[in-house]
Motif scaffolding. Structure first.
Motif, short mmCIF file in Angstrom:
data_model
loop_
_atom_site.label_atom_id
_atom_site.label_comp_id
_atom_site.label_asym_id
_atom_site.label_seq_id
_atom_site.Cartn_x
_atom_site.Cartn_y
_atom_site.Cartn_z
N GLN A 162 0.83 -1.15 -0.11
CA GLN A 162 -0.11 -0.05 0.06
C GLN A 162 0.93 1.39 -0.11
OE1 GLN A 162 -2.55 -0.34 3.53
NE2 GLN A 162 -3.72 -2.10 2.65
N GLN A 163 0.40 2.20 -0.69
CA GLN A 163 1.10 3.67 -0.52
C GLN A 163 0.84 4.17 0.86
OE1 GLN A 163 3.01 5.21 -2.91
NE2 GLN A 163 2.56 3.27 -3.94
N ASP A 164 -0.38 3.77 1.38
CA ASP A 164 -0.34 4.49 3.11
C ASP A 164 -0.26 3.40 3.93
OD1 ASP A 164 -1.03 6.14 5.10
OD2 ASP A 164 -3.06 6.54 4.48
N TYR A 165 -0.41 3.32 5.08
CA TYR A 165 -0.31 2.32 5.80
C TYR A 165 -1.56 2.02 6.78
CZ TYR A 165 4.62 3.75 4.69
OH TYR A 165 5.87 3.95 4.09
N PHE A 166 -1.55 0.76 7.13
CA PHE A 166 -2.82 0.33 7.83
C PHE A 166 -3.07 1.17 9.23
CE2 PHE A 166 -5.16 -2.37 11.00
CZ PHE A 166 -6.19 -2.99 10.27
N ASP A 167 -4.49 1.72 9.03
CA ASP A 167 -4.90 2.53 10.05
C ASP A 167 -6.12 2.23 10.82
OD1 ASP A 167 -6.58 2.98 7.78
OD2 ASP A 167 -6.18 5.12 7.65
N GLY A 168 -6.27 0.84 10.70
CA GLY A 168 -7.67 0.23 11.13
C GLY A 168 -7.67 -0.10 12.66
N VAL A 169 -8.91 -0.51 13.11
CA VAL A 169 -8.83 -1.16 14.41
C VAL A 169 -8.72 -2.42 14.36
CG1 VAL A 169 -9.88 -1.14 16.74
CG2 VAL A 169 -9.59 0.91 15.47
N VAL A 170 -8.05 -3.25 15.00
CA VAL A 170 -8.22 -4.68 14.84
C VAL A 170 -8.65 -5.41 16.24
CG1 VAL A 170 -6.95 -7.03 14.69
CG2 VAL A 170 -6.29 -5.05 12.92
N ARG A 171 -9.87 -5.76 16.36
CA ARG A 171 -10.64 -6.29 17.37
C ARG A 171 -10.31 -7.96 17.77
NH1 ARG A 171 -13.32 -1.91 15.71
NH2 ARG A 171 -13.86 -0.53 17.47
N PRO A 172 -10.12 -8.41 18.60
CA PRO A 172 -9.73 -9.53 18.69
C PRO A 172 -10.96 -10.64 18.70
CG PRO A 172 -9.44 -8.84 21.05
CD PRO A 172 -9.37 -7.71 20.10
N ASP A 173 -10.94 -11.60 18.34
CA ASP A 173 -12.10 -12.78 18.21
C ASP A 173 -12.34 -13.23 19.56
OD1 ASP A 173 -13.97 -14.54 18.15
OD2 ASP A 173 -13.17 -15.68 16.26
N SER A 174 -13.55 -12.62 20.04
CA SER A 174 -13.94 -13.03 21.69
C SER A 174 -14.26 -14.53 21.84
CB SER A 174 -14.92 -12.13 22.19
OG SER A 174 -15.94 -12.05 21.40
N ASN A 175 -14.62 -15.19 20.62
CA ASN A 175 -14.96 -16.42 20.54
C ASN A 175 -14.02 -17.55 20.97
OD1 ASN A 175 -17.92 -15.90 20.42
ND2 ASN A 175 -17.45 -15.81 18.05
N ASP A 225 -5.37 -0.44 17.90
CA ASP A 225 -5.77 0.92 17.01
C ASP A 225 -4.80 1.29 16.44
OD1 ASP A 225 -6.81 2.92 16.29
OD2 ASP A 225 -8.13 3.27 17.99
N HIS A 226 -4.61 1.34 14.90
CA HIS A 226 -3.53 1.82 14.25
C HIS A 226 -3.89 2.96 13.52
CE1 HIS A 226 -3.44 -2.70 14.26
NE2 HIS A 226 -1.98 -2.44 14.31
N ARG A 227 -4.80 4.04 14.13
CA ARG A 227 -5.27 5.26 13.68
C ARG A 227 -4.05 6.23 13.48
NH1 ARG A 227 -10.11 7.06 16.79
NH2 ARG A 227 -10.26 4.73 17.15
N PHE A 228 -3.06 6.19 14.44
CA PHE A 228 -1.95 7.02 14.08
C PHE A 228 -1.00 6.57 13.32
CE2 PHE A 228 -3.80 8.44 18.87
CZ PHE A 228 -4.36 9.24 18.22
N ASN A 229 -1.13 5.29 12.92
CA ASN A 229 -0.02 4.83 11.99
C ASN A 229 -0.34 5.41 10.44
OD1 ASN A 229 2.09 3.01 11.24
ND2 ASN A 229 0.71 1.75 10.20
N SER A 230 -1.39 5.92 10.15
CA SER A 230 -1.47 6.66 8.92
C SER A 230 -0.80 7.75 8.58
CB SER A 230 -2.91 7.40 8.95
OG SER A 230 -3.16 7.96 7.72
N GLU A 231 -0.08 7.82 7.46
CA GLU A 231 0.89 8.71 7.08
C GLU A 231 0.28 10.26 6.83
OE1 GLU A 231 4.52 10.59 6.02
OE2 GLU A 231 4.06 8.33 6.72
N SER A 232 -0.93 10.25 6.86
CA SER A 232 -1.65 11.53 7.07
C SER A 232 -1.92 11.97 8.51
CB SER A 232 -2.85 11.46 6.16
OG SER A 232 -4.10 10.37 6.70
#
Length: 531
Positions: free
Chosen positions: A20-33, A456-463
C-alpha cells in the motif's frame, strides 16, 4: 530485513499491507469467541505484576527525581535506579561494557544576550528579526555601512561578489536567485531553480569564505518563518556533542522582516530596489555599499552535559549475534521553579514496563529458558530533547545494527485518552507495517493468542496530523531500516503538565500492555516458534 523470523508467520498470514501507498490505520478487535492460550508463555508473562510496575513508577515519578530532565541530578537518580534494578536481578551488561551505562555527551546552546540596533534604535528577536543560536556564533560589531549583495550567490555564471571587497562586513541579501521577466533563471537558463535558491546554508558558507561577518536575509514570509523556528529560540536547544570543536570560519545569519529591512535601508531603499530590478533585467550583479549605523551583539551560552542510556542484555541461546531491542525513554521535562513535572505516564510507565520485561527474561534464563536471539533492554535519555539518546545509540551501536532484527518501543501506556475514556482494553500501534509488514501480522496474531487488546492503528496513517511515528525513539531505528513497532495509549489532558502523577496511572492497563509486549518480543526472539 527481519530475515527468517517472519517466514512461518508471513506464509500463514499473507498480507498486502506492504504494497500500500499508505499504511494500515484500522482497529483490529480480537475474536472474543477464541479463548486466550494458557500455555507456558502466558505463565511467564503473568510474572509481570501491576504492583511491581507501581513500585518503579512511584520512584521515577516522585519529586526526588525532579522531573528527570536531561542533565539534571534527578535524571541521574532515575538512571541509577534502573541500573540498580538490573543489577539486583542479575541482568548482564552489554558485551564490552563495564556497567549498564552508555555515556552520551550533549551540548546545550541558547542566547545569553542579543543586541541589534539600527541608528541607535533597538530591535527585538522574534518580532523584528530571527537568529538561531545553534546556527551561529558569538559576534560583536559596530559599523556605519553594510553591503547590499543581491542574492548572495558566487557562481561561475553569476556572482554578487564580483569586484566587491566584503571582508569584515555585514551583507544584506534576498532569498532565491535572479530571474528575468519570464521567470527564466540566469543561472540555469530555464524555469528550474539552481541549487542556490533554497540552500541558505550554501549562501552562508559562501559569505564566510569571502570574509563576511554577518549575513542579513530579507524574509518576506517572516511570521511563518518565526512560527516554524520558534522552538529553536525560545528554550535551550540540546544536541549530540562529538567532543570536537567547530573550527570552520563563522559567518552569522539573521532573518529580517520586511519592516525591519525598510528601517535598515531608510531613505536608501529606492536605491536598493532599483539595483535589484537591474539584476533581473540584465542578469548582472548590482552590489553596492549602503550607509547605516549598526550595532550587533550575539552572545551565546554553550554548556556540555553528560547523560546515559541504561542498557541490559540477555544472550541468545542459538543465534546470539542477532538482536531484538526493547526500548523506552526515562527522561522527562524537569522542573519550572518549584513545580515538578513528574511524568508518571510520560514515560515512567514505559520505563517500568521495560524493567519488568527485563526481569522476566532474566528469571527465565535462571530457570534455563533462554531466547534463541539476544535481547537488549534500552532505557533512553534525551527523548524529550529530540530523540537524542536513541540517535546516539543508532549511530554508535554497542551491537551491530546489521544484526538488529527489530525494535519494540513503548511510550505512555498507563492512561486512556479522550477517545477511549473509561475503556482501558486498547493500545495504539504505530509503525509495524512500514518496513516489514510481517511485524504487523505477528503482532496481531500474538495479541489474539494472549492479551486480546483492541489494536488501534489510527495514528499509523501517514496523513495523521500528530505525526506520532516520528516523535519517539523507535523512529531513529526506523531511519536505519530496522523494523519497529511503537505502543502508545494516546495523549491526555495531563500530558507535559505537573498533573501527570502516579495516582492517575491505570496499573492493570499498563500491566496488560506490558505482558503483550513481552509475548511479542519472545516471538521475535524465537523464530519458528510453534503456533
Amino acid at each position: 530485513m527481519l530475515k527468517a523470523v517472519f517466514v512461518v508467520w508471513f506464509i500463514y498470514f499473507l498480507s498486502p499491507v506492504s504494497a500500500q501507498q499508505d499504511y494500515f490505520d484500522g482497529v483490529v478487535r480480537p475474536d472474543s469467541n477464541l479463548a486466550p492460550l494458557d500455555d507456558s508463555l502466558k505463565k511467564f508473562a503473568d510474572r509481570i505484576e501491576s504492583n511491581q510496575l507501581r513500585k518503579h513508577i512511584e520512584f521515577l515519578a516522585s519529586d526526588t527525581c525532579e522531573g528527570r530532565e536531561l542533565g539534571s541530578h534527578g535524571n541521574d537518580l532515575a538512571a541509577q535506579y534502573i541500573s540498580s534494578e538490573f543489577e539486583k536481578h542479575g541482568l548482564a551488561k552489554t558485551p564490552g561494557f563495564q556497567n549498564y551505562y552508555q555515556e552520551v555527551v550533549f551540548k546545550w546552546i541558547y542566547w545569553d544576550k542579543l543586541i541589534f540596533k539600527i541608528r541607535d534604535v533597538p530591535y527585538k528577536q522574534l518580532w523584528d528579526y530571527l537568529i538561531i543560536p545553534a546556527e551561529n556564533g558569538d559576534l560583536e560589531l559596530k559599523t556605519s555601512e553594510f553591503v547590499f549583495l543581491g542574492y548572495g550567490i558566487d557562481d561561475e555564471s553569476y556572482s554578487d561578489y564580483k569586484n566587491m571587497d566584503v571582508r569584515g562586513k555585514i551583507a544584506l541579501i534576498y532569498k532565491g536567485e535572479p530571474r528575468n521577466k519570464k521567470g527564466i533563471s540566469f543561472l540555469t537558463g530555464s524555469k528550474e531553480p539552481s541549487a542556490w535558491s533554497n540552500d541558505l546554508k550554501r549562501k552562508q558558507q559562501t559569505a564566510a569564505k569571502n570574509g563576511v561577518r554577518l549575513l542579513l536575509v530579507i524574509e518576506d514570509q517572516f511570521k511563518e518563518w518565526v512560527d516554524q523556528n520558534r522552538s529553536q529560540v525560545i528554550s535551550p536547544q540540546v544536541y549530540l556533542h562529538d567532543g570536537k570543536e567547530d573550527t570552520t570560519v563563522q559567518c552569522n545569519l539573521m532573518y529580517l522582516s520586511s519592516t525591519t529591512t525598510s528601517m535598515l535601508l531608510g531613505d536608501q531603499i529606492k536605491k536598493v530596489v532599483k539595483a535589484r530590478n537591474r539584476i533581473h533585467k540584465t542578469g548582472k550583479p548590482q552590489s553596492l555599499i549602503v550607509k547605516s549605523q549598526l550595532e550587533i551583539l550575539h552572545k551565546r551560552t554553550v554548556k556540555t552535559e553528560r547523560g546515559q542510556n541504561v542498557l541490559a542484555y540477555i544472550k541468545g541461546s542459538t543465534i546470539p549475534d542477532e538482536l531484538i531491542v526493547i526500548s523506552a525513554h526515562y527522561d522527562h521535562i524537569g522542573k519550572r521553579g518549584n513545580e515538578v513535572f513528574n511524568g508518571a505516564d510520560d514515560n515512567a510507565s514505559g520505563t517500568a514496563a521495560v524493567v519488568e520485561i527485563a526481569k522476566t527474561y532474566q528469571w527465565m534464563a535462571d530457570q534455563g529458558v533462554r531466547p534463541k536471539r539476544s535481547v537488549l533492554f534500552a532505557l533512553m535519555t534525551g527523548e524529550e530533547k529530540g530523540l537524542l539518546g536513541s540517535l546516539y545509540y543508532v549511530n554508535k551501536p554497542p551491537i551491530s545494527l546489521e544484526k538488529t532484527i527489530a525494535n519494540i518501543n513503548t511510550d505512555m501506556i498507563g492512561r486512556t485518552d479522550d477517545f477511549y475514556k473509561t475503556d482501558s482494553n486498547y493500545v495504539y500501534v504505530i509503525g509495524a507495517d512500514r518496513i516489514d509488514s510481517g511485524l504487523h501480522v505477528l503482532n496481531i496474531d500474538i495479541n489474539q493468542k494472549y492479551a486480546q487488546l483492541k489494536m488501534d492503528h489510527r495514528f499509523n496513517s501517514e496523513s495523521d496530523p500528530n505525526r506520532f511515528y516520528y516523535r519517539s525513539d523507535h523512529y531513529n531505528f526506523a531511519e536505519k531500516g530496522i523494523p519497529v513497532i511503537f505502543f502508545f495509549s494516546g495523549v491526555h489532558k495531563d500530558y507535559h503538565r505537573i498533573t501527570d502523577d502516579v495516582d492517575k496511572i491505570m496499573f492493570g492497563k499498563a500491566a496488560k500492555i506490558t505482558k503483550h509486549i513481552f509475548c511479542l518480543s519472545w516471538a521475535l526472539a524465537n523464530p519458528f516458534m510453534s503456533q
